[in-house]
Write a protein that holds these residues in place. Structure first.
Motif, mmCIF file in Angstrom:
data_model
loop_
_atom_site.group_PDB
_atom_site.id
_atom_site.type_symbol
_atom_site.label_atom_id
_atom_site.label_comp_id
_atom_site.label_asym_id
_atom_site.label_seq_id
_atom_site.Cartn_x
_atom_site.Cartn_y
_atom_site.Cartn_z
ATOM 1 N N UNK A 99 0.857 -1.179 0.000
ATOM 2 C CA UNK A 99 0.000 0.000 0.000
ATOM 3 C C UNK A 99 0.899 1.237 0.000
ATOM 4 N N UNK A 100 0.342 2.310 -0.488
ATOM 5 C CA UNK A 100 1.059 3.580 -0.503
ATOM 6 C C UNK A 100 0.073 4.645 -0.056
ATOM 7 N N UNK A 101 0.550 5.500 0.837
ATOM 8 C CA UNK A 101 -0.292 6.542 1.381
ATOM 9 C C UNK A 101 0.471 7.854 1.335
ATOM 10 N N UNK A 102 -0.142 8.883 0.757
ATOM 11 C CA UNK A 102 0.441 10.216 0.715
ATOM 12 C C UNK A 102 -0.183 11.049 1.824
ATOM 13 N N UNK A 103 0.672 11.645 2.644
ATOM 14 C CA UNK A 103 0.213 12.518 3.721
ATOM 15 C C UNK A 103 0.864 13.874 3.508
ATOM 16 N N UNK A 104 0.038 14.925 3.400
ATOM 17 C CA UNK A 104 0.541 16.278 3.180
ATOM 18 C C UNK A 104 0.402 17.085 4.472
ATOM 19 N N UNK A 105 1.487 17.723 4.873
ATOM 20 C CA UNK A 105 1.527 18.489 6.118
ATOM 21 C C UNK A 105 1.515 19.984 5.818
ATOM 22 N N UNK A 106 0.981 20.743 6.771
ATOM 23 C CA UNK A 106 0.959 22.196 6.627
ATOM 24 C C UNK A 106 2.307 22.831 6.915
ATOM 25 N N UNK A 165 2.736 -7.011 6.348
ATOM 26 C CA UNK A 165 2.273 -6.138 5.271
ATOM 27 C C UNK A 165 3.205 -4.938 5.263
ATOM 28 N N UNK A 166 3.629 -4.516 4.082
ATOM 29 C CA UNK A 166 4.532 -3.376 3.963
ATOM 30 C C UNK A 166 3.804 -2.234 3.280
ATOM 31 N N UNK A 167 3.898 -1.065 3.901
ATOM 32 C CA UNK A 167 3.294 0.142 3.348
ATOM 33 C C UNK A 167 4.390 1.167 3.097
ATOM 34 N N UNK A 168 4.233 1.903 2.003
ATOM 35 C CA UNK A 168 5.121 3.028 1.756
ATOM 36 C C UNK A 168 4.345 4.297 2.069
ATOM 37 N N UNK A 169 4.857 5.049 3.028
ATOM 38 C CA UNK A 169 4.259 6.328 3.385
ATOM 39 C C UNK A 169 5.047 7.421 2.678
ATOM 40 N N UNK A 212 5.790 17.703 9.750
ATOM 41 C CA UNK A 212 6.314 16.566 8.992
ATOM 42 C C UNK A 212 7.479 15.940 9.750
ATOM 43 N N UNK A 213 8.411 16.751 10.241
ATOM 44 C CA UNK A 213 9.580 16.244 10.966
ATOM 45 C C UNK A 213 9.163 15.488 12.226
ATOM 46 N N UNK A 214 8.205 16.040 12.981
ATOM 47 C CA UNK A 214 7.740 15.361 14.192
ATOM 48 C C UNK A 214 7.073 14.031 13.853
ATOM 49 N N UNK A 215 6.371 13.975 12.736
ATOM 50 C CA UNK A 215 5.732 12.717 12.310
ATOM 51 C C UNK A 215 6.774 11.676 11.931
ATOM 52 N N UNK A 216 7.831 12.096 11.263
ATOM 53 C CA UNK A 216 8.920 11.170 10.924
ATOM 54 C C UNK A 216 9.544 10.621 12.204
ATOM 55 N N UNK A 217 9.824 11.490 13.157
ATOM 56 C CA UNK A 217 10.392 11.049 14.434
ATOM 57 C C UNK A 217 9.484 10.029 15.109
ATOM 58 N N UNK A 218 8.170 10.290 15.100
ATOM 59 C CA UNK A 218 7.211 9.375 15.718
ATOM 60 C C UNK A 218 7.202 8.026 14.999
#
Length: 127
Positions: free
Chosen positions: A31-38, A90-94, A43-49
């Protein structure tokens, strides 16, 4: 890019990494999911999480090293082990990006992008 091409691209580009980490390269589900941040900070905090809380298989920082098409995003491969299926994974690409960049990829930006991609393909440039 259709689902079959995506699956093949992920298998090809990640085979060594997955084998080194003893992850099956015979993925059935992708699966692939695109998440757009304001903001870049969100975005950086989400990567850290994600790195702290999930089983991350790869991180491609296309902000630091954009593709020849100028694509700027973070691509993060996450593996989920599904207890309900006997441990099958299951592998997802974010794909994490900024909202302003997504908005630029519409309308005239999309037409320019498609033209550039077509020209690069005609010249034999992989992207």
């Amino acid at each position: 890019e259709d689902e079959g091409q995506l699956l093949e691209r992920i298998r090809k580009s990640r085979r060594e990494t997955l084998e080194a980490d003893h992850v099956s390269t015979q993925m059935l589900d992708v699966s692939r999911l695109l998440v757009a941040f304001d903001s870049a900070d969100c975005l950086r905090r989400s990567v850290d999480w994600l790195l702290d809380k999930h089983e991350v298989l790869w991180v491609d920082n296309l902000f630091r090293n954009p593709s020849c098409l100028g694509c700027r995003e973070m691509r993060i491969g996450v593996q989920q082990r599904l207890a309900s299926t006997g441990g099958r994974s299951h592998i997802s690409e974010l794909r994490l990006t900024l909202r302003k960049l997504c908005e630029a990829d519409k309308g005239d930006g999309l037409r320019s992008f498609e033209g550039l991609r077509s020209t690069l393909e005609q010249c034999g440039v992989r992207h």
